[in-house]
Every structure is written in structure tokens, then in C-alpha cells.
Design a protein around this motif. Structure first.
Motif, PDB file in Angstrom:
ATOM      1  N   LEU A   1     -21.781  33.766  26.358  1.00 45.98           N
ATOM      2  CA  LEU A   1     -21.236  32.737  25.464  1.00 45.98           C
ATOM      3  C   LEU A   1     -19.794  33.051  25.071  1.00 45.98           C
ATOM      4  CD1 LEU A   1     -22.975  30.910  22.522  1.00 45.98           C
ATOM      5  CD2 LEU A   1     -20.754  31.976  22.196  1.00 45.98           C
ATOM      6  N   PRO A   2     -19.500  34.227  24.517  1.00 49.86           N
ATOM      7  CA  PRO A   2     -18.101  34.477  24.157  1.00 49.86           C
ATOM      8  C   PRO A   2     -17.171  34.547  25.357  1.00 49.86           C
ATOM      9  CG  PRO A   2     -19.446  36.430  23.748  1.00 49.86           C
ATOM     10  CD  PRO A   2     -20.385  35.311  24.036  1.00 49.86           C
ATOM     11  N   MET A   3     -17.658  34.972  26.510  1.00 48.33           N
ATOM     12  CA  MET A   3     -16.793  34.985  27.691  1.00 48.33           C
ATOM     13  C   MET A   3     -16.421  33.568  28.112  1.00 48.33           C
ATOM     14  SD  MET A   3     -17.917  38.119  30.216  1.00 48.33           S
ATOM     15  CE  MET A   3     -16.617  37.725  31.387  1.00 48.33           C
ATOM     16  N   ILE A   4     -17.382  32.647  28.046  1.00 46.33           N
ATOM     17  CA  ILE A   4     -17.073  31.261  28.387  1.00 46.33           C
ATOM     18  C   ILE A   4     -16.068  30.678  27.401  1.00 46.33           C
ATOM     19  CG2 ILE A   4     -18.060  28.931  28.573  1.00 46.33           C
ATOM     20  CD1 ILE A   4     -20.614  30.262  29.686  1.00 46.33           C
ATOM     21  N   SER A   5     -16.119  31.141  26.161  1.00 45.92           N
ATOM     22  CA  SER A   5     -15.185  30.621  25.149  1.00 45.92           C
ATOM     23  C   SER A   5     -13.739  30.949  25.483  1.00 45.92           C
ATOM     24  CB  SER A   5     -15.544  31.170  23.763  1.00 45.92           C
ATOM     25  OG  SER A   5     -15.127  32.521  23.611  1.00 45.92           O
TER      26      SER A   5
END
Length: 293
Positions: A195-199
Motif C-alpha cells: 500500500l505505501p509503495m503504491i502511494s
């Protein structure tokens, strides 16, 4: 290469109780993942216990996976190691035209310099007819492929199209996003930080947990890719403890334990790995009951 956006799953290799490859279990797993809505399959990455499979077993697993998939999802073949010539020969002789790319892990154990890593992938790229996804996983290889090396490869070789990043370093992820070519793919190699990487611009994940929970994970990743992180957050948080448990006694022992509980395939692993303990099985079952049913 939009076919590698979203959720890829690094397939486990099911085994029978005598240690042979369980092809019926592999068939059930592939259908479980296709039905669960994932976007592509990765055959014989490290989660597939590739180091314990013979050359003939690998060939049969790739062929069987392509046969059962039957064109439903894009396929990626895991071909990596620490002998550049051997890996180059394997890539050059790989003939299955149903695969769309090769995932190749950075050389392990040898601990090459950054120049050595660069020259290794240069050698592979010049031999490969298929696009190559880099795979950086320092916890397994013993060395880190730096963001500078990743981006140097990305700019120098058109058929190196992305990287599965499992370094856990957001400094490194940020540098790759800043310096990479626009069409080069950053893919999360760790379920808990997808999730944070996609952000920050990653295009998805190559997942282990997705073997067991394809629908929950792929729905979450799709929400993230739409920018709806608030809607994705409950699933992300629910998966954290399950993911921790699945990796607590090594990969893929934990996820295979869950797959057995789901009735997909057995939990047999090849030495030096051993099955998940009774305690871990109970903890995984409790997490499923608490969060998913």
C-alpha cells in the motif's frame, strides 16, 4: 507493460507426501488464484522452492502451469541464481511462448559489487528474448542492488522493464521513482508495504500471501491503484498479522499451511525447510476465523 500492473502471485510448488511435485495441487492452486481475481502468475520464484527443483522438474512445472492457465493470465518465469553463465544458458534455452517475462533475482551468496550486479544483468539482457524483471531481496541474497544500479540498468537496456523491490528501504524506493525511466515498473516485493509503495508510484505487488488470499489482496491493490487508500486501509491492516505469521517460520511453510487449511494443496515442503509447527497452524486458523469469516 500494463499486464504487470496489479497483483502478481509468486506460486508455491505443491508437493506430495513423498516429495514429488503435486500437479493436481498445482492445478487447484492456479484455478484458486484465477478465480480469486489476481492479475498475473509468477512460476518458480523463490516462494516456489526453486533451489530444490531439478532442471527437468522446473521445465515440467513451467509447462504444466502454462497448460492449466490456458492463456487466462500473463505468466512470468522465475530464472535466477548466482552463476551468470548457467542462468544465461537457462534464459537462452527457455522456449515456452506462453510466458511474457522473466523474473531474475540478484545473484545470491556471492555478494558481488554493484558493478558485478550490473554486468550480470547486462549479460542476461543480451541473451533474453523476453523482457526481464529485476528482483532485489537483500534478506535472501546477502547483498543489496542499489537504486543507482537499478536505474542504470533500466536506462541502458530496453528489455529490463521493471524491478521487484524487497529491500524494505523507502529511501531506495524514492530514489528509483525519481531516477527511473517513465515506463520502468516499480513492483513491491513485500506484502505488508504494498500500500505505501503504491502511494509513491509502485504499480502493484508480487505477493506470497496472495496464494492464500487472492480476492482480498487483489481487491485491496486495485483500490490502491485507483488512489482510494482509505478504502484499501482496512484490508491492509487486517493482513498485517496474517502476513507476519505466514513468514514467522520461513517462506513458504506458513502460506502452505494456510493453503492446506483452505483445501487447496498439501503443506509439504522440501528440506532444508520443514512444515509449519502445530502452534503456527493454530494461530493462522485463528486469524482466518477472526478477520476473514
Amino acid at each position: 507493460m500494463n499486464k504487470f500492473h496489479g497483483t502478481g502471485v509468486a506460486l508455491v510448488t505443491p508437493f506430495n507426501t513423498d516429495g514429488t511435485v503435486d500437479y493436481q495441487g498445482l492445478k487447484a492452486l492456479i484455478n484458486h488464484l484465477v478465480d480469486g481475481g489476481i492479475d498475473y502468475l509468477v512460476s518458480l520464484g523463490t516462494t516456489g522452492e526453486t533451489a530444490t527443483l531439478s532442471k527437468d522438474e522446473k521445465k515440467k512445472v513451467w509447462e504444466f502451469t502454462a497448460e492449466i492457465n490456458n492463456g487466462r493470465l500473463p505468466l512470468v518465469a522465475g530464472i535466477g541464481g548466482n552463476d551468470s553463465q548457467v542462468i544465461g544458458d537457462a534464459i537462452k534455452s527457455f522456449e515456452n511462448n506462453q510466458y511474457s517475462a522473466i523474473l531474475s533475482v540478484s545473484p545470491y551468496y556471492s555478494k558481488p559489487t554493484q558493478e558485478g550486479i550490473y554486468q550480470h544483468y547486462k549479460y542476461l539482457s543480451e541473451l533474453s528474448e523476453l523482457p526481464i524483471l529485476l528482483y532485489n531481496v537483500p534478506g535472501r541474497t546477502g547483498s543489496n542492488m542499489s537504486s543507482e544500479t537499478t536505474c542504470r540498468l533500466a536506462h541502458d537496456f530496453k528489455n529490463i522493464i521493471g524491478t521487484k523491490e524487497a529491500s524494505g528501504s523507502f529511501e531506495q524506493f524514492n530514489q528509483i521513482m525519481r531516477d527511473k525511466p517513465a515506463d520502468f515498473l516499480l513492483i513491491s516485493g513485500d506484502d505488508p508495504i504494498a500500500l505505501p509503495m503504491i502511494s509513491i508510484g509502485a504499480v502493484g505487488v508480487i505477493s506470497v500471501v496472495g496464494n492464500a488470499l487472492p480476492r482480498m489482496l487483489s481487491d485491496m491493490i486495485r483500490l490502491c491503484l485507483k488512489g482510494d487508500f482509505a478504502a484499501a486501509l482496512p484490508a491492509h491492516l487486517s493482513l498485517l498479522e496474517i502476513t507476519r505469521l505466514m513468514f514467522s517460520e520461513g517462506n513458504p511453510a506458513g502460506v502452505k499451511a494456510t493453503l492446506k487449511q483452505l483445501g487447496v494443496c498439501d503443506d509439504v515442503v522440501r528440506l532444508p525447510l520443514v512444515k509449519a509447527s502445530t502452534g503456527l497452524n493454530k494461530s493462522l486458523a485463528a486469524q482466518f476465523e477472526r478477520h476473514l469469516y
